[in-house]
Design an enzyme around this catalytic site. Sequence first.
Site, PDB file in Angstrom:
ATOM      1  N   LYS A   7      35.889  41.673  43.905  1.00  0.00           N
ATOM      2  CA  LYS A   7      36.463  40.283  44.342  1.00  0.00           C
ATOM      3  C   LYS A   7      36.802  40.290  45.675  1.00  0.00           C
ATOM      4  O   LYS A   7      36.460  39.362  46.236  1.00  0.00           O
ATOM      5  CB  LYS A   7      37.536  40.003  43.279  1.00  0.00           C
ATOM      6  N   GLN A  33      45.302  39.995  38.231  1.00  0.00           N
ATOM      7  CA  GLN A  33      44.305  40.894  37.370  1.00  0.00           C
ATOM      8  C   GLN A  33      45.066  41.217  36.240  1.00  0.00           C
ATOM      9  O   GLN A  33      46.414  41.832  36.079  1.00  0.00           O
ATOM     10  CB  GLN A  33      43.895  42.111  38.240  1.00  0.00           C
ATOM     11  N   ASP A  84      41.402  30.992  38.373  1.00  0.00           N
ATOM     12  CA  ASP A  84      40.658  31.519  37.026  1.00  0.00           C
ATOM     13  C   ASP A  84      40.884  30.418  36.032  1.00  0.00           C
ATOM     14  O   ASP A  84      40.160  30.666  35.041  1.00  0.00           O
ATOM     15  CB  ASP A  84      41.691  32.738  36.661  1.00  0.00           C
TER      16      ASP A  84
END
Length: 299
Positions: free
Chosen positions: A53, A97, A120
Amino acid sequence: MTTVIDGKLVAEDVVATVQKAAELLRAEAGVTPGLAVVIVGEDPASQVYVASKSRKAKDCGFHSVQHTLPAETSQADLLALIAGLNADPEIHGILVQLPLPDQIDSGAVIQAIAPEKDVDGFTYVNVGKLGAGAAETAFVPCTPAGSMVLIERVRGRDLSGLNAVVVGRSNIVGKPMANLLLAANCTVTVAHSRTHDLPALCRTADILVAAVGRPEMIRGDWVKEGATVIDVGINRIPAPEKGEGKQRLVGDVAYAEAERRAGAITPVPGGVGPMTIAMLMANTLVSACRAAGRTPPRF
């Protein structure tokens, strides 16, 4: 002939759009999209995901920041970091994460992210907007957002009247996928482990999305002739033909069987997977555009 949907190619197209829009935003508004990725602990899989990412953000010309915290980090310290990122005008997207260590309440951490930086799409504000039909103002979780782009590349943006079946009801994929399809005027059924006569239900689908996490559960004769099949599953199964202890990746759909009936289908790997990181970049760009008062591109 069945169309094999090349997720890698579509993801590259999305990233190219992000790169061009980021350059324009920087030139015209003096704003560089900023993405902060936070990882707690040393889980090997998480390290790989975070690294990929961060690399992609740099490829897009973003201001990319990675915060790597020790496994013993307290929830209070993590929340303090998120509060600082929420207040930082150079950061437009915040990604924590998962999984987090046991001493940290993942739900509390996710809900602490400012909704306008929740790239997200997991905060209740963004979930609620999507569920209320306000997808244009929400951040949509990256995997269903990418799946929707793939569907539209095959079927076009007008999906009115098509029957869609989503197999799986998770908060990360199944539910948001159903809401996206509803917003596109599909007739949507969400199926799961207790659904009666699942094969028959799947055969009604013009669009079939498999997100159940069970290797090759969806068999070829479950697929309607000409259907668009989106396989979200990523499962590792033994591959003795490759040698002792070896594994291979398969989806939730029995690909070889389903390909014979589908009009279009995503492979595993190389289908939905590449779209997830591409849509994370797209969401970060959208956040930066909104912060600058600019209209973001549509993907």
